[in-house]
Scaffold this motif. Sequence first.
Motif, PDB file in Angstrom:
ATOM      1  N   GLU A 274       0.843  -1.197   0.000  1.00 39.47           N
ATOM      2  CA  GLU A 274       0.000   0.000   0.000  1.00 39.47           C
ATOM      3  C   GLU A 274       0.879   1.248   0.000  1.00 39.47           C
ATOM      4  O   GLU A 274       1.812   1.359   0.806  1.00 39.47           O
ATOM      5  CB  GLU A 274      -0.918   0.012   1.224  1.00 39.47           C
ATOM      6  CG  GLU A 274      -1.903  -1.151   1.240  1.00 39.47           C
ATOM      7  CD  GLU A 274      -2.957  -1.042   2.342  1.00 39.47           C
ATOM      8  OE1 GLU A 274      -4.045  -1.623   2.170  1.00 39.47           O
ATOM      9  OE2 GLU A 274      -2.702  -0.378   3.372  1.00 39.47           O
ATOM     10  N   GLU A 287       2.107   0.316   4.105  1.00 43.32           N
ATOM     11  CA  GLU A 287       2.175  -0.992   4.764  1.00 43.32           C
ATOM     12  C   GLU A 287       2.102  -2.086   3.714  1.00 43.32           C
ATOM     13  O   GLU A 287       1.751  -1.846   2.559  1.00 43.32           O
ATOM     14  CB  GLU A 287       1.045  -1.170   5.782  1.00 43.32           C
ATOM     15  CG  GLU A 287      -0.340  -1.220   5.179  1.00 43.32           C
ATOM     16  CD  GLU A 287      -1.362  -1.865   6.113  1.00 43.32           C
ATOM     17  OE1 GLU A 287      -0.984  -2.624   7.021  1.00 43.32           O
ATOM     18  OE2 GLU A 287      -2.563  -1.632   5.898  1.00 43.32           O
ATOM     19  N   ASN A 289       0.279  -5.810   3.102  1.00 44.10           N
ATOM     20  CA  ASN A 289      -0.691  -6.805   3.577  1.00 44.10           C
ATOM     21  C   ASN A 289      -0.275  -8.166   3.033  1.00 44.10           C
ATOM     22  O   ASN A 289      -0.236  -8.375   1.827  1.00 44.10           O
ATOM     23  CB  ASN A 289      -2.107  -6.438   3.124  1.00 44.10           C
ATOM     24  CG  ASN A 289      -2.613  -5.187   3.833  1.00 44.10           C
ATOM     25  OD1 ASN A 289      -2.287  -4.953   4.987  1.00 44.10           O
ATOM     26  ND2 ASN A 289      -3.384  -4.374   3.153  1.00 44.10           N
TER      27      ASN A 289
HETATM   28 MG    MG Z   1      -4.059  -0.596   5.097  1.00 45.25          MG
END
Ligand code: MG
Length: 452
Positions: A274, A287, A289
């Motif tokens: 992200e 971040e 994921n």
């Molecule tokens: Mg997020």
Amino acid sequence: MFSKVLIANRGEIAVRIIRACHEMGVSTVAVYSEADKDALHVSLADESYCIGGAQVADSYLNMAAILTIAVETGAQAIHPGYGLLSENAKFASLCEQCNIAFIGPSSEMISRMGDKDQARKTMRAAGVPVTPGCDVITNADEALAEAEKIGYPLLIKAKAGGGGRGIRLVNSRDEFLNAFRSASGEAQSAFGDGAVYMEKYLNPVKHIEVQILCDKFGNVVCLGERECSVQRKNQKLIEESPSPAINEETRARMMEAAAKAAKAVNYENAGTIEFLLDGDGNFYFMEMNTRLQVEHPVTEMVTGIDLVQWQLRIASGIPLSFNQSDIRLNGHAIECRINAENPDFDFRPSCGRINLLHIPGGPGVRFETAVYQDYFVPPFYDSMIGKLVVHGDTRDQAIRKMKTALSELVIDGIDHNAELQADILMDDRFTSGSYTTSFMAEREAERKDEVK
Ligand code: MG
Ligand code: ADP
Ligand code: ADP
């Protein structure tokens, strides 16, 4: 390829995974809570086992119960879906110990990236631009001193955060200490870890993320980006691919940064990086994921690649059969999350029986859901009950298709947000593609002004 997979999740994503398994000739084991005995994933799977009470702590987060079923049924792998145990390093590690493949990256990778503070450090070291901010600080006074250096507005974020929780916006010094305590308290109760760090609050900004697939042999492929700036309380509402706001040059730079990030940590399986993108084309790592994302279907619609099937293949040791130059992004895809909530009453969650259901269809229209007519939406779980996804040759065509599909959708008996979604599609900021992460807050403020 595995012959039997256990799905450790519920709702639309469990159904999505069961379908992928069956298409590949893999048999499926569902687990469910007492509240979910009539759930669709239970009837679609080849075998289903009740693992505990309605509360997720008693069932979908009950690692011992899930692993026991996996061992007893002879499942060779577990797909965790998203949310729940999908980013739980301990669960991935227990799977490894039980000799069951966890369909995702290794437990070590999950803890490395799930710690958002550590992930920022790793990315910085790999040469990926990171949102300006600071590392974890536990002492409130020290944090205040650091906040003064970063400057306001800033965000306090949970080190173990996810799902938009544990985040606080601080506009000035006066607000700092309260926000610090409240973020830390929420982080402690939501994630069992009260540690927080800070980031400069970038505004206006867009949330753009890059999907990656990496096999066990070091092959890394980026599957384009998803624009996820339509958010309410830091949770996504609409996603689209490609982003209407980036050019080829920015796209290429983002994909390159995402590939660099994945290679730096030797990532494996599906993952998402992200980024925040500012108005000058600068982007910053926010971040990673380490799981399948809710909005993965928009990527599938423009690439023609089935991400869930590839997750299974990768986990079973099959190499990617395509490389970066094979990836073509065709047309435009949009997803609207259909939530059981009432937008007129501060998005209060809704539950109850669906007494009439009509699901839209037609070319390029996909509705991912686990609800059916007469289904009772239980009060215990996430309010997202479906994802309406469309694909068109152009963005205009996709928007028209989405409007048509939303107008056809009927879910009677509970409150939902389909009308709000249709309104958003008509907003100039959406149609022009210029919207930022403040879009929904701006709309809300305008609505309040109108009421006054
Ligand atoms: Mg997020
Ligand atoms: P995505 O980035 O895929 O859109 P979301 O942030 O919307 O993911 O989260 C997907 C689901 O997982 C939501 O139901 C959310 O509440 C849940 N979730 C996300 N992160 C966590 C976490 N760390 N702990 C518990 N639930 C989480
Ligand atoms: P989560 O793990 O809960 O998904 P993220 O770190 O991804 O948390 O942030 C959630 C959302 O908050 C982002 O999608 C973005 O809209 C907003 N956000 C996060 N960091 C910043 C920042 N530094 N400046 C502005 N907005 C941000």
